[in-house]
Enzyme design. Structure first.
Site, PDB file in Angstrom:
ATOM      1  N   ASP A 211       0.863  -1.167   0.000  1.00 22.60           N
ATOM      2  CA  ASP A 211       0.000   0.000   0.000  1.00 22.60           C
ATOM      3  C   ASP A 211       0.910   1.232   0.000  1.00 22.60           C
ATOM      4  OD1 ASP A 211      -1.555   2.215   0.730  1.00 22.60           O
ATOM      5  OD2 ASP A 211      -3.005   0.952   1.774  1.00 22.60           O
ATOM      6  N   TYR A 236      -5.012  11.413  -3.854  1.00 22.70           N
ATOM      7  CA  TYR A 236      -5.439  12.714  -3.316  1.00 22.70           C
ATOM      8  C   TYR A 236      -4.509  13.201  -2.208  1.00 22.70           C
ATOM      9  CZ  TYR A 236      -7.796   9.376  -0.208  1.00 22.70           C
ATOM     10  OH  TYR A 236      -8.071   8.310   0.626  1.00 22.70           O
TER      11      TYR A 236
END
Ligand SMILES: *Cc1c(COP(=O)(O)O)cnc(C)c1O
Length: 413
Positions: A211, A236
């Site tokens: 991740d 983001y």
């Protein structure tokens, strides 16, 4: 009770010198101004918009969406998840073309990749993860394990540090199908040794899924070189894609042909506009897609990828290290005397782009900080994360932020 004085003047002088010497200082002007914000310390949670990204979104609405209408799909949008994915791969992920796609959220892509990965390791029934990974990672893997009757092997990671290679080596074995970890820990900022841990997972015959939410755009990543099988991350944070901009997924080229994800939507099917009976995964990384991609959400991140390409991730990382070092010096000088403790690694080579500090009053003072335009984020139970996005943060801003935290803590105690 200890007396608390404002951050000494010499730190402001140092900050000015560091800003003057910063080869990336001019990049700050490329971001949209926020007049009410004096210290933005949350670029690791929601990156600031670039001016070019804002213009690109407006142009897209007027010209592409408004002007081309449905023709836009044939002309550009259909391939955009792969075009933007390839750019991200080349500039940010160390990934050759054809292995990265943009779409869905990190949570959804994690599910798709984890579920597809364990299907490639039939007969193995364990997934390795750690207790301090981001909640969505833990929950998604709980779902996969319960769906398939697999066992989760939890590494009890230190919340002030992260998962070390020897801890992974101690739990993997011939039952391990998949190892899932964060490259940079969302809480402590610990930077895992991705190359070594990937080797350890492979040594046990398992697949490795990283991740990259808190590392993409802030630390160098070499997925191909490290031999990583799968990766996800969001856009983001350090990639400034905007609230809810879609995530990215990487699947190593050598796995792609056999890789099948569980959400069999039409957009991931071979020859999708044939509308044919039965699902057959599209060739290549397109098979990661399910439904119509969030085209509008992919627009703004393109400008950040361009900025990173121009600045170079090594220079970005070098500034990031200086920013976090400077923040920790300020914390030691002005916040530790008030009972604050550092919950991030002190060795910069083991730390990503943010630092976390703990104090029992941080929950209570956060609203007052936000009111002043000083914006870190609070992480339960008592952490304040100082996210120092290198392209948009100045050293002077760090002084302003730490001084405000000191003043609010001193006022509250
Ligand atoms: C931010 C973050 C996420 C976010 O997942 P979403 O699906 O975008 O909400 C996931 N994992 C990690 C490690 C994160 O830091």
């Amino acid at each position: 009770m200890s007396v608390s004085n404002p951050v000494p003047q010499r730190f402001s002088v140092r900050a000015a010198e560091l800003d003057d010497a910063d080869p990336l200082s001019s990049y700050r002007d490329l971001f949209v101004d926020a007049p009410s914000v004096v210290s933005y310390l949350d670029g690791n949670s929601l990156g600031r918009p670039t001016k070019a990204g804002a213009e690109r979104v407006a142009r897209f609405v007027a010209e592409s969406w408004g002007g081309r209408l449905i023709r836009g799909w044939d002309e550009e949008w259909f391939d955009l998840p792969l075009t933007v994915g390839d750019d991200l791969g080349r500039v940010v992920l160390g990934a050759a073309a054809g292995q990265t796609a943009v779409g869905d959220s990190t949570s959804v892509l994690l599910y798709k990749l984890a579920r597809g990965a364990v299907a490639l390791r039939q007969g193995r029934d364990e997934i390795v993860l750690d207790t301090d990974n981001f909640p969505t990672d833990r929950y998604v893997l709980e779902a996969v394990a319960s769906e398939l009757g697999m066992t989760l092997r939890w590494i009890e990671s230190d919340p002030r540090s992260g998962v070390h290679a020897d801890e992974v080596a101690a739990v993997v074995g011939d039952r391990t199908a998949l190892v899932v970890l964060s490259h940079v820990a969302y809480r402590s900022g610990y930077l895992a040794d991705a190359a070594s841990i990937t080797r350890i997972a492979h040594g046990a015959g398992a697949l490795m899924l990283w991740d990259l939410c808190h590392s993409a755009g802030s630390v160098p990543i070499e997925l191909d070189e490290w031999g990583v099988d799968l990766a996800v991350g969001c856009t983001y944070k350090y990639l400034n894609g905007g609230p809810g901009s879609p995530a990215f997924a990487y699947v190593r080229a050598g796995l792609l042909e056999e890789f099948v994800q569980p959400i069999w939507g039409w957009m991931g099917r071979e020859d999708c506009f044939e509308m044919a009976p039965g699902y057959r995964p599209a060739k290549g990384i397109r098979r990661i897609l399910s439904g119509t991609p969030a085209v509008l959400g992919m627009i703004a991140m393109r400008d950040t990828v361009e900025l990173i390409d121009r600045a170079g991730i090594r220079a970005i990382r070098a500034k990031s290290v200086l920013l976090t070092e400077f923040a920790l010096e300020l914390v030691a000088e002005s916040l530790v005397p008030l009972g604050v403790t550092v919950a991030s690694p002190v060795d910069p080579s083991l730390r990503g782009g943010h630092v976390t500090i703990d104090h029992p009053h941080f929950r209570a003072v956060t609203p007052a900080l936000w009111e002043r335009g000083v914006i870190p984020d609070f992480r339960a139970p008592e952490g304040l994360r100082l996210g120092l996005s290198p392209l948009s943060t100045s050293f002077a801003e760090v002084v302003v932020g730490v001084e405000a935290i000191r003043a609010e803590l001193a006022a509250g105690s």
